[in-house]
Design a protein around this motif. Sequence first.
Motif: not given
Length: 493
Positions: A148-153
């Motif tokens: 699911y990796r994205g830019n939002t923590e």
Amino acid sequence: MDQIVSTSANKKRVIMLIIDTLMYPPLEKAVKEGAAPAFKFFMDNGRVFPNIVSPFPTMSVTVDSSLLTGTNANIHKIPGLVWFHDKEKRLINYGSHIRELIKLGITQSMKDILYNINNQHLNKEIKTIHEELSSRGKITASINALIYRGNTEHNLKLPRLLTIFTSLNHELKTKGSQLFTYGSFSKLSPLKRYGYFWQKCGFNDRFSAQELKYLIKTDSLPSFTIVYFPDMDKIIHKNGPMEIKGIHKVDKQLQNVLDCYDSWEEALKDNYWIIMGDNGQAPIDSDRNKALIDLRQSLRSYQIMTLKDGVKDRDEVVLGVNERMAFIYTLNPEHAPLSDLAKTLQMDERVDVIAWMEKESVHVISGVQQGKFIFKPNGTLVDEYEQSWDIEGDLGILNLTVKNNKIIYDEYPDALARLYSSLTSHEGNYLVVSAKPGFEFIGEGSPTHVGGASHGGLHKQDSLVSMIVTGTNSSPRHLRIIDLKDWILTLLD
């Protein structure tokens, strides 16, 4: 919830439903028998692609990594569910069976599953579809997807029971899509149903559907949403590839999703729907002694690493068993050369593909027939996916035909690229082995599926999944999971 942004003014959105082990023959059967009205609705209002080729090994984490990055494992670096990390000298297991996780150390195993796979092991040099769309100013959602990796923590809130049995903190930071569900560890909907510990902490079809329904009902669907429905995998594992009970059950969840709209037709208006499987499954023989290829027995003349002890000085071989596929590593190329390990395994006629790298070339032998096949990329022959190869030896080992300088695949779809990518997916000296349909590999503590079905292998039974698409006449460049990312990006341009 302040992180939800209404996108109703936007143009068409993509809703992608990944249904574990959705294969065409049982889907066709379920629709014919009237057991799958939602699937029938999507099929009647869209196009059906019965044979999309899955990456290799045909295990969900590798498939999902390929789907999200548009690359094979040699680029995205998630080689399989179970693999040996050469630098760290340890076996990594993203969740094959609790027995194996406990032996490897439950804290380390959970850290690999919950954090490392997305934040450390997935190649940071390559963008996922979430990162790509985020850089274009588009919002995305991931519901229960393993990758699911994205830019939002985000914070993963771990259940108390898990923190008691491990030394993990109650909260783990991770990077995901803007809208993000990962079981009950991180969710969008305020509802508590279907997310309890005894319901796999929300990793079930009902919870996935509930989270998608929440986005639809609050008019919060972003440009791209991916939803993973995991339950059918277990049903097929137990009852075999043609079991339609799982399709019937997931269809009920799809009906619930469609019922969020004023009419089912309304659901098609502003959305592209992509509904597809991740891997197939091959039947496993019901005779336990015949069905299970015990690699510890086959390679008993070598010192094999035990899970509990990890790598010891005397160890020569490590087994990374992925159901119907396995990585077999040599830690001592002098005393346990790959060619010797390969010859030992070739004596078992249940093993149909045995492959390893020598310099730039892949060498392939088989327990099914004599001879050897050798290939390498960038040659004079071209396959149906516009990839070029140099080949020599016995074509029958991979069931290939060559006509007019063109390579044609049959039993093993896209076999050359899939094998090559697997053999260059991570560091180390290893064989890749794949079992004939009817059989699966076991090591120490491996799950077994005698009389049911299993996957992981290179064979077309493990490798072909169905896909239903509504709202567009366009198609991916090739009918492979690695080609879907680029196509989806064109839908959202």
